[in-house]
Design an enzyme around this catalytic site. Structure first.
Site, short mmCIF file in Angstrom:
data_model
loop_
_atom_site.label_atom_id
_atom_site.label_comp_id
_atom_site.label_asym_id
_atom_site.label_seq_id
_atom_site.Cartn_x
_atom_site.Cartn_y
_atom_site.Cartn_z
CE1 TYR A 1 -2.12 -1.27 4.99
CE2 TYR A 1 -3.91 -2.72 5.66
CZ TYR A 1 -3.48 -1.52 5.14
OH TYR A 1 -4.39 -0.58 4.77
CE LYS B 1 8.41 9.52 -1.52
NZ LYS B 1 8.00 10.74 -2.24
CG ASP C 1 5.29 11.90 -4.31
OD1 ASP C 1 5.58 11.01 -5.13
OD2 ASP C 1 6.12 12.76 -3.92
CG ASP D 1 -5.87 1.20 2.50
OD1 ASP D 1 -7.02 0.80 2.23
OD2 ASP D 1 -5.61 1.93 3.47
CG ASP E 1 -10.41 4.43 0.06
OD1 ASP E 1 -10.57 3.23 -0.20
OD2 ASP E 1 -10.76 4.95 1.14
#
Ligand code: IPM
Ligand code: MG
Length: 357
Positions: free
Chosen positions: A142, A192, A224, A248, A252
């Protein structure tokens, strides 16, 4: 107690849900005899309209002079075509950075009366969902430099940089382990590392920090797989710690499996500055101004504020219990409505929570 709170309603449903949170603040201040001094500030699209920037300096000053900040939501189609540098979202990113709010705490748990609202099979929900995503909030891709869109040798290209320093990883790890300690002592770090160097380093630092928490059980998961495990078997998670972008996305997902993203609060904390409390959902422009939004995520963010900023556990419990009671009584906004329940508006929901405090 004397408290100074800066309120940033923002855009879309922001002002409606914040109005309900303010009712709750007022009710708590009366019931528990606190002196709450409230100030309002501009952020997001409304700030662009009035001052031509998404986060005016005046707002930053007001926030810094407060004990805590309560935020509604930012953004909407009206500002989709403003230049990238002044998008409403930039205001949110900037206030996080300005206040040094590196730790974003996003708890996701199923409220008993809302079990049926989950999109998962009931047998999965029945095993229990009660987890918290600890998202790093002021670093990673970000904010990483270099970033940009440019043309090189006649071809257009764009790039961002995912970067973490040891200090940034270590401080978010500490927050996550400290929270794990007062929960079920299980912490899953999501990365990752099979592809990204930044994730390999993340893993290394988290493992090193884990040595200070021998009582906690640390596991690692690729992002993943974590996305898949959250819908297959969410009950395996207690504390998830992860980077800005992965957090982020996963927060959700974690929110919606509990029933509705309209239910989930969050706290963003730094070392000393005021904490910022906000619902994890966005500005929902499609229902803005219709008195239809679910104010519970914002109201529950107020509960987190009492708990984290003011260490007022009774006040936080009073709000959370009132939310549970209202749901048990069968009142629902549209997003969590199921047949047999009573459909209420945003402002009615705010009143109902207050009358149950
Ligand atoms: C969130 C939001 C923000 C983010 C946006 C609005 C910039 O999605 O708080 O999760 O990506 O952090
Ligand atoms: Mg998000």
């Amino acid at each position: 107690m004397d408290m100074k709170i800066c309120i940033l309603p923002g855009d879309g449903i922001g002002p409606e849900i914040i109005a309900q949170a303010e009712k709750v603040l007022k009710k708590i201040s009366e019931k528990f005899s606190h002196n709450i001094d409230i100030e309002h500030g501009l952020i997001g699209g409304v700030a662009i309209d009035k001052t031509s920037v998404p986060l005016p300096d005046e707002t930053i000053e007001k926030c810094k002079a407060s004990d805590a900040v309560l935020l509604g939501a930012v953004g909407g189609p009206k500002w989709d075509n403003v230049s990238h540098e002044i998008r409403p979202e930039k205001g949110l990113l900037k206030i996080r950075k300005e206040l040094g709010l590196f730790a974003n705490i996003r708890p996701a748990k199923v409220f008993g009366p809302l079990k049926e609202a989950s999109c998962l099979k009931q047998e999965i929900v029945d095993r229990g969902i009660d987890l918290v995503v600890i998202r790093e909030l002021t670093g990673g891709i970000y904010f990483g430099e270099p970033r940009g869109i440019e043309e090189k040798q006649g071809e257009k290209l764009a790039y961002n940089t995912m970067v973490y320093t040891e200090k940034e990883i270590r401080r978010i790890a500490k927050v996550a382990f400290d929270i794990a300690r007062v929960r079920n002592k299980k912490i899953c770090s999501v990365d990752k590392a099979n592809v990204l160097e930044v994730s390999r380093f993340w893993r290394e630092v988290i493992e090193d920090e884990a040595k200070n928490y021998p009582d906690c059980e640390l596991t690692h998961m690729y992002v993943d797989n974590a996305a898949m495990q959250l819908v297959l078997n969410p009950s395996q998670f207690d504390v998830i710690v992860t980077s800005n972008l992965f957090g982020d996305i996963l927060s959700d997902e974690a929110a919606v499996i509990t029933g509705s993203i309209g239910m989930l609060p969050s706290a963003s904390l730094g070392e000393k500055n005021p904490g910022l409390f906000e619902p994890i959902h966005g500005s929902a422009p499609d229902i803005a101004g219709k008195d239809k939004a679910n104010p519970l995520a914002t109201i529950l963010s107020v509960a987190m504020m009492f708990r984290y900023t003011f260490s007022l556990e009774k006040e936080a419990d009073a709000i959370e219990n009132a939310v549970n009671l209202v749901l048990e009584q069968g009142y629902r906004t549209g997003d969590i409505f199921t047949s047999g329940c009573t459909l209420v508006s945003c402002s009615e929901m705010g009143d109902l929570v207050c009358s149950n405090i």
